[in-house]
Design a protein around this motif. Structure first.
Motif, PDB file in Angstrom:
ATOM      1  N   LYS A 260       0.874  -1.299   0.050  1.00 45.91           N
ATOM      2  CA  LYS A 260      -0.022   0.060   0.177  1.00 45.91           C
ATOM      3  C   LYS A 260       0.869   1.430  -0.106  1.00 45.91           C
ATOM      4  O   LYS A 260       0.357   2.489  -0.260  1.00 45.91           O
ATOM      5  CB  LYS A 260      -1.079   0.099   1.351  1.00 45.91           C
ATOM      6  CG  LYS A 260      -2.160  -1.299   1.252  1.00 45.91           C
ATOM      7  CD  LYS A 260      -2.921  -1.257  -0.037  1.00 45.91           C
ATOM      8  CE  LYS A 260      -3.937  -2.328   0.186  1.00 45.91           C
ATOM      9  NZ  LYS A 260      -4.921  -2.165  -0.884  1.00 45.91           N
ATOM     10  N   ASP A 261       2.249   1.014   0.233  1.00 43.09           N
ATOM     11  CA  ASP A 261       2.863   2.351   0.114  1.00 43.09           C
ATOM     12  C   ASP A 261       3.141   2.789  -1.358  1.00 43.09           C
ATOM     13  O   ASP A 261       3.789   3.800  -1.567  1.00 43.09           O
ATOM     14  CB  ASP A 261       4.576   2.197   0.753  1.00 43.09           C
ATOM     15  CG  ASP A 261       4.258   1.888   2.312  1.00 43.09           C
ATOM     16  OD1 ASP A 261       3.493   2.635   2.752  1.00 43.09           O
ATOM     17  OD2 ASP A 261       5.184   1.292   2.941  1.00 43.09           O
ATOM     18  N   ILE A 262       2.801   1.897  -2.202  1.00 44.00           N
ATOM     19  CA  ILE A 262       3.016   2.471  -3.773  1.00 44.00           C
ATOM     20  C   ILE A 262       1.809   3.155  -3.971  1.00 44.00           C
ATOM     21  O   ILE A 262       0.554   2.828  -3.354  1.00 44.00           O
ATOM     22  CB  ILE A 262       2.760   1.074  -4.652  1.00 44.00           C
ATOM     23  CG1 ILE A 262       3.954   0.115  -4.325  1.00 44.00           C
ATOM     24  CG2 ILE A 262       2.747   1.396  -6.339  1.00 44.00           C
ATOM     25  CD1 ILE A 262       3.743  -1.096  -4.935  1.00 44.00           C
ATOM     26  N   PRO A 263       1.923   4.443  -4.656  1.00 43.69           N
ATOM     27  CA  PRO A 263       0.816   5.238  -4.825  1.00 43.69           C
ATOM     28  C   PRO A 263      -0.372   4.586  -5.294  1.00 43.69           C
ATOM     29  O   PRO A 263      -0.300   3.676  -6.054  1.00 43.69           O
ATOM     30  CB  PRO A 263       1.097   6.257  -5.837  1.00 43.69           C
ATOM     31  CG  PRO A 263       2.560   6.128  -5.668  1.00 43.69           C
ATOM     32  CD  PRO A 263       3.298   4.619  -5.334  1.00 43.69           C
ATOM     33  N   ALA A 264      -1.508   4.798  -4.728  1.00 38.78           N
ATOM     34  CA  ALA A 264      -2.932   4.380  -5.390  1.00 38.78           C
ATOM     35  C   ALA A 264      -2.958   4.477  -6.668  1.00 38.78           C
ATOM     36  O   ALA A 264      -3.528   3.536  -7.463  1.00 38.78           O
ATOM     37  CB  ALA A 264      -3.908   5.100  -4.639  1.00 38.78           C
ATOM     38  N   GLY A 265      -2.792   5.407  -7.430  1.00 38.84           N
ATOM     39  CA  GLY A 265      -2.523   5.560  -8.677  1.00 38.84           C
ATOM     40  C   GLY A 265      -2.082   4.644  -9.646  1.00 38.84           C
ATOM     41  O   GLY A 265      -2.340   4.179 -10.793  1.00 38.84           O
ATOM     42  N   ALA A 266      -0.875   4.310  -9.226  1.00 43.72           N
ATOM     43  CA  ALA A 266       0.060   3.495  -9.702  1.00 43.72           C
ATOM     44  C   ALA A 266      -0.386   2.095  -9.749  1.00 43.72           C
ATOM     45  O   ALA A 266      -0.451   1.178 -10.621  1.00 43.72           O
ATOM     46  CB  ALA A 266       1.540   3.702  -9.106  1.00 43.72           C
ATOM     47  N   ARG A 267      -0.950   1.853  -8.426  1.00 42.38           N
ATOM     48  CA  ARG A 267      -1.392   0.338  -8.374  1.00 42.38           C
ATOM     49  C   ARG A 267      -3.004   0.095  -9.313  1.00 42.38           C
ATOM     50  O   ARG A 267      -2.891  -1.062  -9.840  1.00 42.38           O
ATOM     51  CB  ARG A 267      -1.962   0.200  -6.838  1.00 42.38           C
ATOM     52  CG  ARG A 267      -0.879  -0.129  -5.959  1.00 42.38           C
ATOM     53  CD  ARG A 267      -1.288  -0.124  -4.620  1.00 42.38           C
ATOM     54  NE  ARG A 267      -1.444   1.015  -3.790  1.00 42.38           N
ATOM     55  CZ  ARG A 267      -2.474   1.227  -3.260  1.00 42.38           C
ATOM     56  NH1 ARG A 267      -3.551   0.418  -3.135  1.00 42.38           N
ATOM     57  NH2 ARG A 267      -2.626   2.312  -2.267  1.00 42.38           N
ATOM     58  N   ILE A 268      -3.535   1.052  -9.513  1.00 46.36           N
ATOM     59  CA  ILE A 268      -4.603   1.045 -10.353  1.00 46.36           C
ATOM     60  C   ILE A 268      -4.228   0.954 -11.969  1.00 46.36           C
ATOM     61  O   ILE A 268      -4.693   0.178 -12.589  1.00 46.36           O
ATOM     62  CB  ILE A 268      -5.373   2.422 -10.238  1.00 46.36           C
ATOM     63  CG1 ILE A 268      -6.402   2.300  -9.029  1.00 46.36           C
ATOM     64  CG2 ILE A 268      -6.400   2.687 -11.481  1.00 46.36           C
ATOM     65  CD1 ILE A 268      -6.991   3.516  -8.357  1.00 46.36           C
ATOM     66  N   LEU A 269      -2.991   1.732 -12.193  1.00 49.62           N
ATOM     67  CA  LEU A 269      -2.641   1.657 -13.687  1.00 49.62           C
ATOM     68  C   LEU A 269      -2.041   0.425 -13.993  1.00 49.62           C
ATOM     69  O   LEU A 269      -2.087  -0.157 -14.999  1.00 49.62           O
ATOM     70  CB  LEU A 269      -1.361   2.822 -13.891  1.00 49.62           C
ATOM     71  CG  LEU A 269      -1.957   3.995 -13.916  1.00 49.62           C
ATOM     72  CD1 LEU A 269      -0.722   5.330 -14.014  1.00 49.62           C
ATOM     73  CD2 LEU A 269      -2.940   4.264 -15.237  1.00 49.62           C
ATOM     74  N   ARG A 270      -1.334  -0.285 -12.805  1.00 45.14           N
ATOM     75  CA  ARG A 270      -0.811  -1.658 -12.955  1.00 45.14           C
ATOM     76  C   ARG A 270      -1.573  -2.497 -13.492  1.00 45.14           C
ATOM     77  O   ARG A 270      -1.260  -3.482 -14.395  1.00 45.14           O
ATOM     78  CB  ARG A 270       0.067  -2.000 -11.789  1.00 45.14           C
ATOM     79  CG  ARG A 270       0.928  -3.301 -11.782  1.00 45.14           C
ATOM     80  CD  ARG A 270       2.223  -2.910 -12.336  1.00 45.14           C
ATOM     81  NE  ARG A 270       3.053  -4.030 -12.428  1.00 45.14           N
ATOM     82  CZ  ARG A 270       3.150  -4.818 -13.412  1.00 45.14           C
ATOM     83  NH1 ARG A 270       2.712  -4.558 -14.572  1.00 45.14           N
ATOM     84  NH2 ARG A 270       3.783  -5.823 -13.439  1.00 45.14           N
ATOM     85  N   VAL A 271      -2.843  -2.448 -12.894  1.00 35.75           N
ATOM     86  CA  VAL A 271      -3.827  -3.511 -13.227  1.00 35.75           C
ATOM     87  C   VAL A 271      -4.563  -3.165 -14.531  1.00 35.75           C
ATOM     88  O   VAL A 271      -4.673  -4.114 -15.336  1.00 35.75           O
ATOM     89  CB  VAL A 271      -4.833  -3.398 -12.356  1.00 35.75           C
ATOM     90  CG1 VAL A 271      -6.272  -4.146 -12.532  1.00 35.75           C
ATOM     91  CG2 VAL A 271      -4.545  -4.116 -10.861  1.00 35.75           C
ATOM     92  N   LEU A 272      -4.749  -1.910 -14.801  1.00 31.85           N
ATOM     93  CA  LEU A 272      -5.480  -1.706 -16.148  1.00 31.85           C
ATOM     94  C   LEU A 272      -4.706  -1.650 -17.393  1.00 31.85           C
ATOM     95  O   LEU A 272      -4.935  -2.389 -18.453  1.00 31.85           O
ATOM     96  CB  LEU A 272      -6.109  -0.028 -16.025  1.00 31.85           C
ATOM     97  CG  LEU A 272      -7.165   0.124 -15.015  1.00 31.85           C
ATOM     98  CD1 LEU A 272      -7.522   1.520 -15.043  1.00 31.85           C
ATOM     99  CD2 LEU A 272      -8.214  -0.686 -15.391  1.00 31.85           C
ATOM    100  N   LEU A 273      -3.491  -1.356 -17.059  1.00 28.41           N
ATOM    101  CA  LEU A 273      -2.266  -1.579 -18.537  1.00 28.41           C
ATOM    102  C   LEU A 273      -2.172  -3.049 -18.592  1.00 28.41           C
ATOM    103  O   LEU A 273      -2.162  -3.258 -19.930  1.00 28.41           O
ATOM    104  CB  LEU A 273      -1.000  -0.882 -18.002  1.00 28.41           C
ATOM    105  CG  LEU A 273      -1.045   0.601 -18.059  1.00 28.41           C
ATOM    106  CD1 LEU A 273      -0.056   1.421 -17.349  1.00 28.41           C
ATOM    107  CD2 LEU A 273      -1.470   1.315 -19.327  1.00 28.41           C
ATOM    108  N   GLU A 274      -2.000  -4.013 -17.578  1.00 28.82           N
ATOM    109  CA  GLU A 274      -1.592  -5.232 -17.882  1.00 28.82           C
ATOM    110  C   GLU A 274      -2.981  -6.041 -18.369  1.00 28.82           C
ATOM    111  O   GLU A 274      -2.919  -6.589 -19.583  1.00 28.82           O
ATOM    112  CB  GLU A 274      -1.376  -5.871 -16.447  1.00 28.82           C
ATOM    113  CG  GLU A 274      -1.050  -7.389 -16.760  1.00 28.82           C
ATOM    114  CD  GLU A 274      -0.112  -7.727 -17.767  1.00 28.82           C
ATOM    115  OE1 GLU A 274       0.166  -9.074 -18.108  1.00 28.82           O
ATOM    116  OE2 GLU A 274       0.930  -6.984 -18.067  1.00 28.82           O
TER     117      GLU A 274
END
Length: 384
Positions: A260-274
């Motif tokens: 959860k220390d990874i920015p929320a936006g980055a965690r969302i992008l990680r899922v959507l881009l993959e």
């Protein structure tokens, strides 16, 4: 205009007096004690003003308003106390960023004036924020559209993930959804520095040589550095920088940030881009989502679960053929759009591209002089 005011005090009689004397001028809410007050701040829609007594058992007003500042930074904070000592006033201003420091007993007319000034301050703060966010979104949208015309294949990915960003951010409790939307618009800006052949291998899920992998890993850093040059875009730049970071800390950048220390936006992008990459590689949506769920340590499981809810709401979309002259903003291409030029069929915009005013103007100009796909299949809500 928001005129909601919360009074926090440990004396119910004082709170009753505030409700009685101020209800005609403001939307008055009250809480007995610091814990009840903070619970209301957390659970309720934003208050324009929060007024706290200084001396309360368990937690003083300075600590209360400091926590209010963390939870609702835009709410204007006012201190009210019967102990008018200078040290308390200085601490209140420094630690809680207090707008006014008032002493009890406080005449109703004076309190009304102070609260009106506080509500006006809140209005100014919100107006500035709306102007800033609106200006930034407009500027970033323009930049994204210009880049999409230069590299339509790459920015087709951005268009395909864009419809998911806002609902997914909402379900995930993203604290800065507009930043995540901005990050999604610009997350692939670094692709303009990559060779076409390398992008093609990445999009098809092909294995990369160590040299190619090192080059590819630079794209997020390049995009993040470009965005970081824009004032107040640090949060957006950080989300872009960490878009390839795994939930367990793997991926890149290679640092100790994980979970959860990874920015929320980055965690969302990680899922959507993959997810989009899996679709591009030929997988059906159900298969792609199953692959996300089964992966261990790569994606935030909470984001993956929320994304399942978002996908479940797609049933209200339909694919229809649409004449070029009837195309509108936000329609999404369900097939590639081509133009015939010199006897050759050239792709203008890719499947999944979300149409914008810039793209529509570009299509209109092409249609005047060349033969474009007409009609073209687009995705629209079923109730339109």
């Amino acid at each position: 205009m928001n005129k909601r005011v919360l009074f926090i005090d440990d004396d119910e009689r004082i709170l009753a007096g505030f409700r009685r004397n101020l209800h005609s001028a403001f939307e008055v809410d009250t809480a007995v004690g610091p814990e009840a007050g903070l619970a209301k701040v957390k659970a309720s829609p934003a208050y324009a003003v929060v007024v706290s007594d200084l001396r309360m058992p368990g937690m003083d007003g300075i600590a209360v308003l400091s926590k209010v500042r963390e939870m609702r930074p835009d709410s204007v904070r006012v201190m009210l106390t019967g102990f008018a000592d200078l040290e308390a006033a200085i601490a209140a201003v420094n630690e809680g960023n207090i707008f006014r420091f008032l002493t009890k007993p406080c005449e109703t007319s004076y309190l009304l004036g102070a609260l009106n000034a506080a509500v006006e301050q809140y209005r100014l703060v919100m107006a500035e924020r709306e102007l800033l966010e609106g200006t930034l979104r407009g500027s970033l949208k323009m930049l994204s559209e210009v880049l999409s015309l230069l590299r339509p294949e790459v920015y087709g990915r951005v268009s395909r993930i864009a419809p998911y960003v806002r609902p997914l951010s909402k379900l995930c409790g993203d604290p800065s959804p507009w930043q995540t939307e901005a990050a999604a618009m610009l997350c692939l800006m670094g692709y303009i520095t990559l060779p076409d052949a390398l992008i093609s291998r990445v999009e098809r899920g092909r294995a990369l040589s160590p040299e190619d992998a090192a080059i590819y890993q630079q794209h997020a850093e390049v995009a993040a550095k470009l965005v970081a040059n824009i004032p107040r875009m640090g949060g957006v730049a950080k989300a872009i920088a960490y878009q390839e970071k795994n939930f367990d800390g793997g991926g890149f950048p290679a640092d100790d940030v994980r979970g959860k220390d990874i920015p929320a936006g980055a965690r969302i992008l990680r899922v959507l881009l993959e997810f989009d990459r899996l679709l591009t590689a030929g997988q059906a949506k159900a298969e792609a989502y199953k692959a996300l769920k089964q992966a261990t340590g790569i994606y935030d499981p909470d984001v993956v679960a929320a994304f399942g809810e978002v996908l479940g709401e797609e049933s209200n979309l339909v694919i229809v053929p649409m004449p070029v002259k009837s195309l509108r903003d936000n329609m999404i291409l369900a097939e590639d759009m081509f133009v015939m030029r010199g006897g050759q069929k050239l792709k203008v915009l890719p499947k999944g591209y979300a149409l914008s005013s810039v793209a529509l103007a570009h299509i209109s100009k092409l249609a005047r002089y060349e033969s474009v796909t007409d009609p073209v299949k687009v995705i629209i809500p079923s109730d339109e």
